[in-house]
Design a protein around this motif. Structure first.
Motif, PDB file in Angstrom:
ATOM      1  N   GLU A 209       9.397   2.123   8.185  1.00 47.41           N
ATOM      2  CA  GLU A 209       8.103   2.081   8.865  1.00 47.41           C
ATOM      3  C   GLU A 209       7.074   2.744   7.963  1.00 47.41           C
ATOM      4  N   VAL A 210       6.115   1.954   7.513  1.00 42.20           N
ATOM      5  CA  VAL A 210       5.175   2.389   6.473  1.00 42.20           C
ATOM      6  C   VAL A 210       4.411   3.654   6.868  1.00 42.20           C
ATOM      7  N   ALA A 211       3.823   3.659   8.071  1.00 41.93           N
ATOM      8  CA  ALA A 211       3.064   4.807   8.571  1.00 41.93           C
ATOM      9  C   ALA A 211       2.099   5.340   7.517  1.00 41.93           C
ATOM     10  N   GLY A 212       1.238   4.455   7.046  1.00 38.57           N
ATOM     11  CA  GLY A 212       0.281   4.836   6.020  1.00 38.57           C
ATOM     12  C   GLY A 212      -0.918   5.585   6.567  1.00 38.57           C
ATOM     13  N   ARG A 213      -1.773   6.002   5.655  1.00 37.94           N
ATOM     14  CA  ARG A 213      -3.006   6.685   6.016  1.00 37.94           C
ATOM     15  C   ARG A 213      -3.909   5.719   6.769  1.00 37.94           C
TER      16      ARG A 213
END
Length: 335
Positions: A209-213
């Motif tokens: 799960e990338v969960a980027g900025r």
């Protein structure tokens, strides 16, 4: 109230504060789907059913990890679980560490017997407590997968945070070899880079799960909780550390074709979900937008999630896509 209860409740309150998440200049706004003014389909034909972990789900959407370990957190998770059961979409729990260590009973599976439930532990907790601790977390909710979250920046700022991140991958590899369910690696707001994704794959993890900025900033939340002025001065330039979700999805998909990808981090609506899928994600996860409804009732969560799924259907209709397979073929442009 225990110190754990206090910390978890503070997390909930600060996560509700709009200053702790990015709301402007989203990379998603620079992406445009090719409009089809001759869709030649009926809106009623549109099908957004999907598959996740070999189980049918009603939409490619996960109720993302939010909280756990306090009475307020338990109440929120119960409302989320009721909604997940009703809507038949997956639910990712917040960190289970507190519940396991204190022996607090989690009634999630009783509430959502048929929904996909994703457990959750921190990477350093897995390293420190080992495979048996992870198995306890899995068994406590009869989890269908285990999310292991990676949060080095949050730990640097968090009072009493764990700054020893050695020997993480070796223990996680033991878990991936020992557990009967998949492990999903998740960041908490700074994103999983290509380099990190390759490391995680070597550790036996094929779901990320990338969960980027771009969404909730756990660095900012911990900054609010930390009273150490000297540390705040050091942390200041790192509050927006990391890469945006859109950029990370593109980079990972360009360099790694063999990983299953969940898009998260600043997904504000069903159109953003559609964009994640077209960029190469298998699903999307949304957390903070469902937090306020979850403090009210399961019905409020169902209503909020239903807005996302209806928006996703609109995106399919306006691109002439009958289903998610068609959607993934749609052209996407940058402004």
């Amino acid at each position: 109230m225990t110190s754990i209860d206090k910390r978890k409740d503070e997390h909930i309150e600060y996560a509700m504060d709009p200053t702790n998440r990015k709301t402007e200049n989203s990379e998603f706004d620079r992406l445009v789907l090719e409009h089809d003014c001759v869709p030649e389909i009926s809106f009623d034909e549109i099908d957004i059913n999907s598959m996740f972990l070999n189980q049918s789900i009603s939409a490619p959407l996960i109720i993302g990890a939010m909280t756990g370990g306090s009475r307020e957190g338990d109440r929120i998770n119960e409302n989320l679980a009721k909604a997940a059961q009703k809507l038949q979409i997956p639910l990712a729990l917040g960190s289970q560490r507190a519940a396991i260590e204190t022996g607090r009973t989690q009634k999630i599976r009783e509430i959502a017997p048929d929904a996909l439930i994703l457990g959750n532990l921190g990477a350093t907790q897995v390293r420190d407590h080992g495979v048996e601790f992870v198995k306890r977390a899995v068994e406590s909710v009869n989890a269908d997968a285990m999310v292991i979250h990676f949060n080095p920046l949050q730990e640097l700022i968090q009072p009493g945070g764990d700054t020893d991140w050695s020997r993480i991958l070796s223990e996680i590899k033991k878990c991936s070899e020992s557990l009967r369910i998949p492990i999903i690696a998740k960041e908490v707001g700074s994103g999983i880079s290509v380099t990190s994704a390759k490391k995680l794959q070597l550790g036996g993890i094929n779901w990320m799960e990338v969960a980027g900025r771009g969404g909730t900033s756990w660095a900012r939340i911990e900054m609010c909780r930390n009273s150490n002025d000297d540390l705040k001065k050091v942390a200041e330039p790192f509050l927006d550390w990391g890469m945006d979700t859109v950029s990370l999805i593109k980079l990972i998909r360009r360099n790694i074709n063999t990983v299953n990808l969940i898009g998260s981090g600043g997904i504000r609506n069903g159109l953003d979900v559609a964009k994640c899928l077209i960029l190469g994600c298998d699903l999307a996860a949304v957390a903070q937008p469902f937090l306020s409804p979850a403090r009210k009732s399961s019905e409020a969560v169902i209503e909020a999630v239903s807005v996302y799924t209806e928006q996703l259907k609109w995106a399919l209709f306006l691109t002439g896509s009958r289903n998610l397979i068609d959607l993934k073929k749609v052209k996407i442009y940058e402004k």
